[in-house]
Each structure stands twice: as structure tokens, then as C-alpha cells.
Write a protein that holds these residues in place. Sequence first.
Motif, PDB file in Angstrom:
ATOM      1  N   GLY A  15       0.558  -1.229  -0.479  1.00 28.69           N
ATOM      2  CA  GLY A  15      -0.171  -0.238  -0.319  1.00 28.69           C
ATOM      3  C   GLY A  15       0.949   1.197  -0.144  1.00 28.69           C
ATOM      4  O   GLY A  15       0.018   2.484   0.557  1.00 28.69           O
ATOM      5  N   THR A  16       2.620   1.416  -0.144  1.00 27.80           N
ATOM      6  CA  THR A  16       3.516   1.805  -0.774  1.00 27.80           C
ATOM      7  C   THR A  16       2.942   2.770  -1.420  1.00 27.80           C
ATOM      8  O   THR A  16       2.624   2.806  -2.862  1.00 27.80           O
ATOM      9  CB  THR A  16       4.265   1.704  -0.084  1.00 27.80           C
ATOM     10  OG1 THR A  16       4.947   0.399  -1.233  1.00 27.80           O
ATOM     11  CG2 THR A  16       4.627   1.493   1.311  1.00 27.80           C
ATOM     12  N   LEU A  17       3.297   4.299  -1.647  1.00 29.01           N
ATOM     13  CA  LEU A  17       3.624   5.286  -2.965  1.00 29.01           C
ATOM     14  C   LEU A  17       2.218   5.388  -3.822  1.00 29.01           C
ATOM     15  O   LEU A  17       2.236   5.504  -4.956  1.00 29.01           O
ATOM     16  CB  LEU A  17       4.410   4.042  -4.276  1.00 29.01           C
ATOM     17  CG  LEU A  17       5.965   3.990  -3.508  1.00 29.01           C
ATOM     18  CD1 LEU A  17       6.571   3.358  -4.606  1.00 29.01           C
ATOM     19  CD2 LEU A  17       6.927   5.105  -3.462  1.00 29.01           C
ATOM     20  N   THR A  18       1.406   5.622  -3.027  1.00 28.55           N
ATOM     21  CA  THR A  18       0.073   5.748  -3.703  1.00 28.55           C
ATOM     22  C   THR A  18       0.094   7.186  -3.940  1.00 28.55           C
ATOM     23  O   THR A  18      -1.057   7.380  -4.860  1.00 28.55           O
ATOM     24  CB  THR A  18      -1.220   5.249  -2.794  1.00 28.55           C
ATOM     25  OG1 THR A  18      -1.043   6.365  -1.661  1.00 28.55           O
ATOM     26  CG2 THR A  18      -1.007   3.607  -2.214  1.00 28.55           C
ATOM     27  N   GLU A  19       0.765   8.055  -4.060  1.00 29.42           N
ATOM     28  CA  GLU A  19       1.147   9.661  -4.524  1.00 29.42           C
ATOM     29  C   GLU A  19       1.314   9.514  -5.672  1.00 29.42           C
ATOM     30  O   GLU A  19       0.828  10.456  -6.356  1.00 29.42           O
ATOM     31  CB  GLU A  19       2.393   9.724  -3.788  1.00 29.42           C
ATOM     32  CG  GLU A  19       3.686  10.469  -3.701  1.00 29.42           C
ATOM     33  CD  GLU A  19       3.688   8.692  -3.256  1.00 29.42           C
ATOM     34  OE1 GLU A  19       5.159   8.336  -3.004  1.00 29.42           O
ATOM     35  OE2 GLU A  19       3.494   7.773  -2.322  1.00 29.42           O
ATOM     36  N   VAL A  20       1.760   8.110  -6.443  1.00 30.41           N
ATOM     37  CA  VAL A  20       2.524   8.424  -7.800  1.00 30.41           C
ATOM     38  C   VAL A  20       1.244   7.234  -8.303  1.00 30.41           C
ATOM     39  O   VAL A  20       0.454   7.138  -8.161  1.00 30.41           O
ATOM     40  CB  VAL A  20       3.308   7.497  -7.969  1.00 30.41           C
ATOM     41  CG1 VAL A  20       4.831   8.621  -7.725  1.00 30.41           C
ATOM     42  CG2 VAL A  20       3.961   6.328  -7.371  1.00 30.41           C
ATOM     43  N   ASP A  21       1.612   7.647  -9.909  1.00 34.27           N
ATOM     44  CA  ASP A  21       0.504   7.210 -10.930  1.00 34.27           C
ATOM     45  C   ASP A  21       0.704   5.487 -11.251  1.00 34.27           C
ATOM     46  O   ASP A  21       1.991   4.709 -10.379  1.00 34.27           O
ATOM     47  CB  ASP A  21       0.369   7.403 -12.091  1.00 34.27           C
ATOM     48  CG  ASP A  21       1.966   7.051 -13.130  1.00 34.27           C
ATOM     49  OD1 ASP A  21       1.998   6.222 -13.499  1.00 34.27           O
ATOM     50  OD2 ASP A  21       3.028   7.813 -12.473  1.00 34.27           O
ATOM     51  N   ALA A  22       0.366   4.845 -11.309  1.00 33.86           N
ATOM     52  CA  ALA A  22      -0.133   3.263 -10.851  1.00 33.86           C
ATOM     53  C   ALA A  22       1.055   3.004 -11.477  1.00 33.86           C
ATOM     54  O   ALA A  22       1.396   1.342 -11.136  1.00 33.86           O
ATOM     55  CB  ALA A  22      -1.544   2.400 -11.947  1.00 33.86           C
ATOM     56  N   ILE A  23       1.490   3.466 -13.025  1.00 30.37           N
ATOM     57  CA  ILE A  23       2.597   2.504 -14.082  1.00 30.37           C
ATOM     58  C   ILE A  23       4.008   2.614 -12.865  1.00 30.37           C
ATOM     59  O   ILE A  23       4.849   1.746 -12.899  1.00 30.37           O
ATOM     60  CB  ILE A  23       2.980   3.181 -14.917  1.00 30.37           C
ATOM     61  CG1 ILE A  23       1.498   3.112 -16.109  1.00 30.37           C
ATOM     62  CG2 ILE A  23       3.789   2.782 -15.910  1.00 30.37           C
ATOM     63  CD1 ILE A  23       1.354   1.276 -16.532  1.00 30.37           C
ATOM     64  N   THR A  24       4.025   4.384 -12.992  1.00 27.67           N
ATOM     65  CA  THR A  24       5.206   4.494 -12.250  1.00 27.67           C
ATOM     66  C   THR A  24       5.420   3.911 -11.040  1.00 27.67           C
ATOM     67  O   THR A  24       6.723   2.832 -10.337  1.00 27.67           O
ATOM     68  CB  THR A  24       5.259   6.263 -11.100  1.00 27.67           C
ATOM     69  OG1 THR A  24       5.033   6.831 -12.788  1.00 27.67           O
ATOM     70  CG2 THR A  24       6.472   6.768 -11.176  1.00 27.67           C
TER      71      THR A  24
END
Length: 172
Positions: A15-24
Motif C-alpha cells: 500500500g505504498t507509493l500511492t502518491e504516484v500513478d500506477a505505472i510509475t
Amino acid sequence: MSDHVSHTAEPWLRGTLTEVDAITRAVLHALELAGEDIARWCAGLTEAEFSARPFGLPPLAFHLRHTARSLDRLLSYAEGTQLDATQLAALRTELDADSTHDAVLAEFRAALRTAATRIRAFPPDHFNAPRTAGRAALPTTVGGLLVHCADHTQRHTGQAVTTAKLLIAMRG
């Protein structure tokens, strides 16, 4: 991260890096997993094991150098630039046995950090922008290059981990 998420879950399941788009996010998670796998399986190997070629396999040092330097090359293409003399020279020395275990691991870890910063700089609306790769200027896109950063890193990490497991088994 929520309390119920296991620390043993792979990065993409935390559940991390939710601040970036799904591909990134997927690309960054692949690099994060590679770093964790290498730390787990390769950090405790000896200098000799790090350069060993069991059954003719490429040494661990090669896989880590190649991964680090390939990320730099692939991201240069994604950024719309061609390789410079330093990158080309580094390409020719990936199989050299002139570095220590610690130096190769440091290069690998630094490359993952630098790549993550560079990857975050690509806006999603540029993923379909055309790019070329290699001397043959083969056609691709920014998104294609970013996804290849993930899959190429994972491919070589898997080979490194398999080689590390083999070397550990051969100790007995």
C-alpha cells in the motif's frame, strides 16, 4: 502502511507509493523489491563468491553492475538523450573483476536510488511519447522504457538470487 499489512509482503502489496500513478508505482516497486532481494541473498557472500562463476554462470558482480548501468542507459533513452562516453565505457567493464563486493553493492544501491528519482520525474502524460533505444535506434516509448527498467532489473535480480542460492548451497 496499515498495521495489518505484513512486512514480508512484496512492495507492491504494502500500500505504498500511492502518491504516484500506477505505472510509475509498479516500476518503483520492482526496483524496491530488487534492492530487498539483493540485500537478503547477496550481502553476506564473500568476495570470492561475489566474483565466482559456478558452472560457468555470470558472476553476481556482473548482474549487479549490469543492472545498475542498464538502468542509467534505459533512463537516458527515456529522457530523450543518447549514451555518453562514460556510459559506453561503463558498459564495456560490466564483467570486469576489479571491484570489491562492497563497491558493487554500493553501485547497485546508488543506481536504484538515482533511478527512482529519475523515474518519478516522468509525467504520466508523456508515457506514450516516442523514443528510440540503442545504436540501432529501435522504436519504443517512454512508458516502454520505464516498464523495461522494471522487468530487466527483475530478470537480473532473479539470476543473481539464483546464483547466490547456488553458491550458498555449495558451501557445505
